[in-house]
Design a protein around this motif. Structure first.
Motif, PDB file in Angstrom:
ATOM      1  N   UNK B  25       0.804  -1.229   0.000  1.00  0.00           N
ATOM      2  CA  UNK B  25       0.000   0.000   0.000  1.00  0.00           C
ATOM      3  C   UNK B  25       0.839   1.282   0.000  1.00  0.00           C
ATOM      4  N   UNK B  26       1.829   1.353   0.890  1.00  0.00           N
ATOM      5  CA  UNK B  26       2.582   2.609   1.002  1.00  0.00           C
ATOM      6  C   UNK B  26       3.415   2.890  -0.258  1.00  0.00           C
ATOM      7  N   UNK B  30       2.870   6.139  -2.922  1.00  0.00           N
ATOM      8  CA  UNK B  30       3.949   6.963  -3.479  1.00  0.00           C
ATOM      9  C   UNK B  30       3.842   7.055  -5.003  1.00  0.00           C
ATOM     10  N   UNK B  62      -4.013   5.515   6.700  1.00  0.00           N
ATOM     11  CA  UNK B  62      -2.591   5.328   6.413  1.00  0.00           C
ATOM     12  C   UNK B  62      -2.024   6.571   5.726  1.00  0.00           C
ATOM     13  N   UNK B  65      -1.433   9.519   7.921  1.00  0.00           N
ATOM     14  CA  UNK B  65      -0.459   9.334   9.000  1.00  0.00           C
ATOM     15  C   UNK B  65       0.936   9.807   8.580  1.00  0.00           C
ATOM     16  N   UNK B  66       1.242   9.662   7.291  1.00  0.00           N
ATOM     17  CA  UNK B  66       2.616   9.858   6.822  1.00  0.00           C
ATOM     18  C   UNK B  66       2.812  11.236   6.205  1.00  0.00           C
ATOM     19  N   UNK B  67       3.786  12.008   6.742  1.00  0.00           N
ATOM     20  CA  UNK B  67       3.975  13.382   6.258  1.00  0.00           C
ATOM     21  C   UNK B  67       4.278  13.498   4.766  1.00  0.00           C
ATOM     22  N   UNK B  68       4.819  12.458   4.149  1.00  0.00           N
ATOM     23  CA  UNK B  68       5.156  12.612   2.730  1.00  0.00           C
ATOM     24  C   UNK B  68       3.921  12.599   1.825  1.00  0.00           C
ATOM     25  N   UNK B  69       2.801  12.129   2.329  1.00  0.00           N
ATOM     26  CA  UNK B  69       1.607  12.090   1.477  1.00  0.00           C
ATOM     27  C   UNK B  69       0.821  13.383   1.621  1.00  0.00           C
ATOM     28  N   UNK B  70       0.485  13.987   0.491  1.00  0.00           N
ATOM     29  CA  UNK B  70      -0.249  15.246   0.471  1.00  0.00           C
ATOM     30  C   UNK B  70      -1.681  14.957   0.064  1.00  0.00           C
TER      31      UNK B  70
END
Lengths: 445, 167
Positions: B25-26, B30, B62, B65-70
């Motif tokens: 998924x992650x 990306x 998910x 939660x992660x700063x890299x996803x906008x």
């Protein structure tokens, strides 16, 4: 990139070579010979674990736990037939730390060889290298190296014509510091939020997908082929009794030559600052320094002769951590410096535990108000009281400790400065702010 | 963006690296974000939920939660400026202010310039501490920065030339 050091080196010896990332160059410099030896002799897996344990190698990711001892926690395969995994922690995110990146970008096969030997030792069928998502170059270089190694019969089925099978997969994180915590890393690798797991069970019993798993840092694993080839005694001949081998010291902040330097355990911090990094920049005086990343307590200038090994730094009241020194000169307010760090931990808390979720917010806000001239007389005492409520070991993982420890060090080692800043509302004499000119602009988007 | 057949095929292969599908998924988030110009739409999250057999709220949980996803639209060029300690000690705030003035974008709720060309973000440590201060643009690190180097980088981005990392 790797200047000649006045002591024997091995970790960075290949990084300056042209095309150091290529298999051909790696092999020309003795690469994969340790793996060949292990598989062809063949060594028993327990023999590999034993030599790593005997070497005294302590994990280079921050906690400093014995790598070989960690491997022995994996269950006996005769009694536990589950699948087994090795996860490499390449989520290098501790502020100040930029060493694993050098190894991954410049010497990827060194890491891969370490992965294969380590996987053999713990009988893992697959290795997952969890790289922080921002390290796109590391990801690309390592993926190309895996492709090369696979084509050469070094990854996959029947490695080097033996019965040893091992896959290596790259996995991309997405920017969360908490995924450097080993159980947060495993949750993230499984495609979930990086929420650390309560322990026990520990990863060796219940790891990735509930299977026995070992998680090791990049630099730790990079040491393994050298230890296998040269022996535990050689490794123990470097460093101190309790901290063996060379380590990569990334030094940043106010020095003339920031960089990643290979040094023996036990070298004095002064020698790193003055001889390798060219001293405090602009002819200024040293005010404070972090020995091993932002979660290790700030030490005063007077402690600069402390040897850089686990025991000595602990005796000085801090931790060796990731060996990432951050140097602060006399023009910086330490409340401001610690605020920048508290802001980071507030941003990175996963929110599961109230001590951490609430505590990091309070530390952030109180340090912010002192830094912005709105401190209260009893704020230093309040900081200390809050930090003591967050650590030690009051939460699922150590992020709460990581926020509390440097706060406690600040109020203890620099009590007079913090009290004066909180009481007067002014930066210490001679200091220049490192924060944004306008405080409303400090928020994350 | 509905998931293209090419992406679906890529993600099917990706899932073979793991004993359970959702581990892909992650990395898939990306790839989708890259393909979609730097952010994830609600439709993408729903498509991925469908692909991985997960509830949409699970995928959103998910992604958020992660700063890299906008999860909001971004400008053509996203400039991530590290404001953590090693960069702050070497002038990150002055550099950030300079970038804001030049681009007209300012970190905050939106962070995108009125012309839509730039988004400026404050980010935490990127692991470039020995080469501070730094920014990241289009997956490339630009290190040891000063205002003149930033101006050259912005000029390259404005002209459409590929901005190369200053390593």
């Amino acid at each position: 990139m790797a200047p000649k050091m006045p002591w024997p080196t091995y970790l960075l010896d290949r990084v300056g070579l042209p095309d150091s990332h290529k298999l051909e160059v790696y092999r020309q410099h003795g690469g994969y010979a340790a793996l060949e030896d292990v598989l062809r002799k063949p060594w028993k897996p327990e023999e590999v674990t034993a030599v790593v344990k005997d070497s005294g190698l302590r994990g280079r990711g921050g906690a400093g736990f014995s790598t070989g001892l960690k491997w022995t926690f994996m269950p006996d395969p005769a009694k536990d037939g589950r699948r087994r995994y090795l996860a490499i922690n390449a989520d290098e995110s501790e502020p100040g730390t930029c060493k694993d990146r050098v190894l991954m970008e410049k010497d990827p096969h060194g890491l891969l060889e370490g992965c294969l030997i380590s996987a053999y030792a713990i009988r893992a069928e697959a290795v997952y290298i969890y790289v922080r998502g921002e390290y796109r170059k590391s990801l690309a270089v390592l993926q190309a190296a895996i492709d090369e190694a696979r084509a050469a019969g070094l990854v996959g089925k029947g490695i080097l014509g033996t019965s040893f099978d091992c896959e290596i997969w790259m996995h991309m994180g997405a920017g969360a510091y908490i995924c450097g915590e080993e159980t947060g890393l495993m949750e993230s690798l499984e495609g979930k939020r990086g929420h650390p797991r309560p322990k026990p069970p520990f990863p060796a019993g219940y790891g990735l997908w509930g299977q026995p798993t070992t998680v090791n840092n990049v630099e730790s694993i990079f040491n393994v082929p050298f230890i296998v080839q040269r022996g535990a005694e050689w490794f123990r001949s470097i460093g101190t009794k309790g901290s063996t081998g060379n380590f990569l010291c990334g030094i940043s902040g106010h020095v003339e030559r920031p960089g990643v330097y290979e040094v023996p355990m036990g070298i004095s911090a002064r020698q790193i600052v003055e001889e390798l990094a060219g001293g405090v920049w602009k002819g200024r005086k040293l005010k404070a320094w972090f020995p091993g990343g932002s979660s290790t307590g700030m030490l005063p200038a007077a402690a600069i002769d402390t040897p850089m090994d686990h025991d000595s730094i602990k005796n000085a009241g801090s931790m060796l951590g990731t060996g990432a020194m951050i140097v602060i000169d006399e023009t910086v307010s330490l409340v401001e410096a610690e605020y920048v760090i508290a802001r980071f931990y507030e941003h990175e808390s996963c929110g599961q535990c109230s001590q951490c979720r609430e505590g990091t917010q309070w530390l952030d806000q109180i340090l912010h108000r002192i830094a912005r001239g709105h401190g209260r007389v009893d704020d230093p005492a309040l900081l200390e009281s809050l930090a003591r409520g967050m650590a030690p070991a009051k939460t699922i993982c150590a992020l709460s400790d990581a926020a509390a420890i440097p706060t406690l060090a600040l109020v203890k080692n620099f009590a007079a400065e913090v009290q004066e800043h909180a009481t007067t509302g002014r930066l210490p004499a001679g200091c220049v702010s490192i924060l944004a000119a306008q405080d409303l602009q400090e928020a994350h988007a | 963006m509905a998931l293209s057949d090419a992406l679906r095929a890529e993600f099917e292969e990706l899932c073979t690296h793991y004993p359970e599908r959702r581990a892909g998924l992650i990395p898939a988030l990306h790839r989708c974000q890259d393909e979609n110009g730097g952010w994830l739409t609600p439709e993408i999250l729903e498509d991925l939920a469908d692909f991985f057999g997960l509830a949409p709220v699970d995928v959103y949980g998910v992604a958020s939660f992660y700063p890299m996803f906008r999860l909001r639209p971004v400008g053509e060029h996203v400039i991530s400026v590290c404001h953590n300690i090693s960069c702050a000690l070497r002038g990150a705030e002055a550099l950030l202010e300079h970038i804001c003035e030049r681009t007209g974008a300012r970190p905050g709720l939106d962070g995108t310039s009125p012309d839509g060309r730039f988004t400026v973000l404050r980010v935490e440590c990127q692991g470039a501490c020995a080469n501070a201060p730094m920014v990241e643009v289009h997956g490339e690190y630009h290190e040891d920065l000063d205002p003149a180097k930033v101006d050259r980088l912005l000029a390259e981005l404005q002209s459409g030339a590929p901005a190369r990392g200053a390593r």
